[in-house]
Write an enzyme that holds these catalytic residues in place. Structure first.
Site, mmCIF file in Angstrom:
data_model
loop_
_atom_site.group_PDB
_atom_site.id
_atom_site.type_symbol
_atom_site.label_atom_id
_atom_site.label_comp_id
_atom_site.label_asym_id
_atom_site.label_seq_id
_atom_site.Cartn_x
_atom_site.Cartn_y
_atom_site.Cartn_z
ATOM 1 N N HIS A 1 -20.821 23.226 -8.307
ATOM 2 C CA HIS A 1 -21.298 24.594 -8.111
ATOM 3 C C HIS A 1 -21.794 24.824 -6.687
ATOM 4 C CE1 HIS A 1 -25.409 23.015 -9.319
ATOM 5 N NE2 HIS A 1 -25.802 23.910 -8.416
ATOM 6 N N ASP B 1 -20.338 17.993 -12.881
ATOM 7 C CA ASP B 1 -20.671 18.937 -11.810
ATOM 8 C C ASP B 1 -20.682 18.226 -10.449
ATOM 9 O OD1 ASP B 1 -21.528 21.038 -10.284
ATOM 10 O OD2 ASP B 1 -23.201 21.584 -11.576
ATOM 11 N N SER C 1 -29.906 20.904 -6.110
ATOM 12 C CA SER C 1 -28.543 20.768 -6.601
ATOM 13 C C SER C 1 -27.725 19.905 -5.638
ATOM 14 C CB SER C 1 -27.886 22.142 -6.726
ATOM 15 O OG SER C 1 -28.458 22.891 -7.755
#
Length: 768
Positions: free
Chosen positions: A87, A223, A653
């Site tokens: 992402h 991810d 992230s």
């Protein structure tokens, strides 16, 4: 008195006993030797403080980058190979996708360096050093210094320090305040702007579970995505060029093949975005009952309009996918945050803390003079902000939220240049070149019909929800020309704007005039929005924020003085931090127990070919059925994700999850629903960091991506030793016309001397 406060704070940081929970806090790596090492080593850390952060020698900090200014990444090879979340790389992946060559849908792995995809505007920042500059910034400032003079001195000094550290453009540097302005640290980075996409799993892996699973555990999302950082041949940062060579990091993370087990030490190293955990109860109340409900309402409508368009065609979906994901991420977050604050009874706890603080402050004449009005000033500031808060939120989440409106807003520098008429040809050409580049990117993801509908509906919500006295001239055309018909207003704007299509925008840029831009209906709206905000809203907010800043600073200084045996960690502010904890499951509700990892079997059980969020690649299902996991299995299971109790927030992230030996075991990508309060208050019972298992990353690369040549760049270790048993697939090992690939490995020798652990690394090369 402020000098006394600073002296007390410094004494606390140097010598106080550590009392904060080990899994709470985002700590500056510069200070871990003083504050955290004993506790970290008790939990299983085998590294020294110098191996975590060192200015003069290679250390963990040299493997960590700020990715694009909004995520974290880590080097995993000596050839500049960089790992981050899917992402985080989503926009780069989507931009490099077309309906004919859909990298989002199909995945992508560059077989040669020449196949790696460039990404305009993407950069990484690599920390050179951080430095405590509090004494320089606060020199001579005391309780008698006015707030205006204090702000002026702080701004001048922080700018001067940063400018000097930039060394005539060699570095990116800035000074950030900590503990609400009680301390200051400088950060110096090298910025590399040639960052190329190397690989990504298909979206059905990288975004598996979609919005349904977002912020949730159990999770089965792979991810991750992979990039490579390039530098000039002389080793300096450089813009994209065919002559550039892979960046040689001072340190890259070895990858553990040992797997993880419950209770293992875990460290997350990255760039957490923003927390406000010192926020008083009145600020939390405004967030819970005003700010968050407004954002939820507006984003919910935006997502519904976009989803309708995305469901209509694959082309629409590609255009809107990145923007949709960005909006959805924090839509769900605001909902969880409100629920968590209510569940934890945070407002009641804040009230008790503040009562204790006020009692302490009032008990001494000196303290009362300095801190006695801090809380009442904070409460008064938030009461004033409430009156104008919706105007600020609706400006960004409604008026400037449609793509065309934000694009028109970005033409403000062009408007200023045309109005002032002072730019020479070189300046004009430079600005126009930048705008043309911006146009190229914008129209790739612009869907006019959807955006027009969004404008009409969001502006109607703005009109209805924001106090009429705060509208300004935003709705002047709506009421005078269109008689309150939002759809007609939107249709006229979108059909007549010179920015409505790429062709029209380029025609304007070929012969830009002030009159054309001033009269453009889209630009007129954003000018009215911005003029109203800067004239009527922002001055009021600034007035309340100024008094709030002083009151917060005194409140935090008082808290630290009130609790001299407690070491407070600073709020996150997008600077490099580490948090530490353990691999650990949890029990979210009565009768429900979540174990600490998920498996490929669980992913396969979620498969739903009729739901795009839960489609599983056929080859992955085949591997799951055969249990063909190769060397990546743990006790016969293919683990996908695991959780730890590390303290993280947005910006983390892509952060590496590192074990006690300094090896990469996972990649942080989310937090859990039960602890969405994290930006405002830490939840010691439920807070979890959700991570993709590094062995699942390798499994997907090898078994699905045939990317063994990339794995061979990495340093793979097993319990601290070179993993000689590992043998990746030979598929596509040919790289740049050579079959012989050098793979660095590390022999690690551990020596104990007292409480200190010494680790000696010797790098050797194996040929495959």
């Amino acid at each position: 008195m402020l000098k006394k406060i600073y002296a007390v704070a410094l004494a606390i940081s140097l010598g106080a006993s550590f009392s904060a929970k080990a899994d709470e806090g985002m700590w500056l790596p510069l200070l871990v030797k003083r504050l955290n090492m004993v506790d970290m080593q008790k939990q299983g850390l085998q590294l020294t403080a110098e191996e975590i952060y060192n200015v003069n020698n290679a250390s963990l900090k040299d493997a960590i980058v700020q990715f694009g200014g909004f995520c974290t990444g880590e080097f995993i090879s000596k050839e500049g190979l960089l790992l981050t979340n899917h992402h985080c790389g989503y926009d780069a992946i989507a931009t490099n996708s077309t309906p004919e060559n859909n990298l989002l849908r199909d995945g992508f792995w560059a077989k040669t360096r020449q196949e790696e995809r460039k990404n305009e505007g993407l950069f990484v920042d690599i920390l050179v050093r951080m430095e405590d500059v509090s004494s320089q910034v606060l020199q001579g400032i005391n309780a008698q210094t006015s707030e205006q003079e204090r702000a002026k001195l702080v701004a001048e000094r922080t700018k001067s320090l940063a400018d000097a550290a930039k060394n005539n453009g060699q570095y990116v540097a800035y000074v950030r305040d900590f503990y609400n302005g009680n301390e200051f640290y400088m950060f110096v980075y090298e910025r590399f702007s040639d960052v190329r996409l190397v690989g990504t799993p298909p979206e059905s892996i990288g975004k598996f579970g979609g919005d349904t699973d977002n912020w949730m555990w159990p999770r089965h999302t792979g991810d991750f995505s992979m990039f490579r950082v390039y530098m000039s041949p002389d080793g300096k940062p450089a813009t994209y060029s065919d002559k550039n060579v892979p960046y040689k990091p001072k340190h890259h993370l070895p990858i553990s093949m040992s797997g993880v087990k419950e209770g293992d030490f875990s460290m997350v190293f990255g760039f957490p975005g923003r927390t406000t955990r010192f926020m008083a109860g009145s600020g939390l109340s405004m967030a819970v009952d005003q700010s968050n409900p407004a954002r939820i309402k507006l984003r919910e409508r935006r997502l519904a309009i976009m989803k309708e368009a995305m469901d209509a065609s694959q082309a629409n979906r590609l255009k809107l996918a990145s923007n949709y994901a960005s909006i959805s991420n924090y839509y769900k977050y605001y909902i969880g945050q409100n629920e968590g604050i209510k569940r934890m009874k945070t407002l009641n706890k804040k009230a008790n803390e503040e009562k204790a603080f006020q009692t302490w402050a009032d008990a001494d004449a000196t303290r009362k003079g300095l801190y006695g009005s801090a809380l009442s000033d904070i409460n008064a500031s938030y009461a004033g902000q409430r009156e104008y808060n919706l105007s600020a939120i609706y400006r960004s989440e409604a008026a400037l939220a449609p793509q065309l409106m934000m694009h028109a807003y970005q033409y403000t520098p062009v408007y200023n240049m045309l109005k002032e008429g002072k730019a020479d040809k070189a300046q004009r050409d430079q600005l126009m070149a930048g705008v043309k580049e911006m146009n190229e990117e914008f129209y790739k993801s612009y869907l006019a019909s959807t955006d027009q509908k969004m404008f009409a509906e969001l502006m109607q919500m703005y009109y209805n929800d924001v106090p009429k006295a705060q509208h300004g001239d935003i709705f002047k055309d709506l009421t005078s020309t269109y008689k309150g018909d939002f759809k007609k207003w939107a249709a006229d704007i979108y059909s007549k704007s010179i920015l409505g299509t790429e062709a029209k925008a380029n025609a304007f840029l070929a012969n830009p005039t002030l009159k054309a831009l001033e009269n453009d209906p889209a630009f007129k709206v954003v000018r009215a929005v911005q003029q109203n905000y800067t004239t009527n809203i922002l001055p009021k907010l600034n007035e309340y924020n100024a008094s709030l800043a002083k009151a917060n600073r005194l409140y935090v200084a008082g808290l630290r003085e009130m609790n001299p045996n407690k070491v407070y960690y600073p709020d996150a502010n997008s600077t490099l931090r580490l948090s530490y904890g353990t691999v650990k499951g949890y029990e979210p509700r009565d009768g429900v127990e979540y174990k600490y990892y998920t498996t490929l079997d669980g992913l396969a059980a979620k498969e739903d070919p009729t739901n795009e969020e839960f489609i599983v690649p056929a080859k992955l299902m085949e591997l799951a059925a055969k249990k063909d996991y190769g060397k990546y299995a743990d006790n016969g299971e293919m683990r996908v994700a695991f959780i730890t109790n590390n303290d993280i927030t947005g910006g983390n992230s892509g952060s590496p999850v590192i074990n006690g030996r300094g090896e990469l075991i996972g990649l942080a990508f989310d937090g859990n629903w039960e602890a969405m309060t994290g930006d405002l208050v830490f939840d010691p019972e439920y807070k979890r960091c959700i991570n993709v298992d590094i062995k699942y990353v390798l499994f997907v690369m090898d078994k699905l991506g045939n990317a063994g040549h990339l794995i061979n760049e990495m340093t793979l270790v097993n319990n601290g030793n070179p993993n000689t048993q590992f043998n990746p697939s030979l598929n596509d090992m040919k790289m740049n016309g050579k079959m012989e690939i050098e793979t660095p490995t590390e022999e690690i020798k551990i020596k104990k001397k007292g409480n200190e652990t010494k680790i000696k690394r010797e790098t050797k090369k194996q040929k495959n």
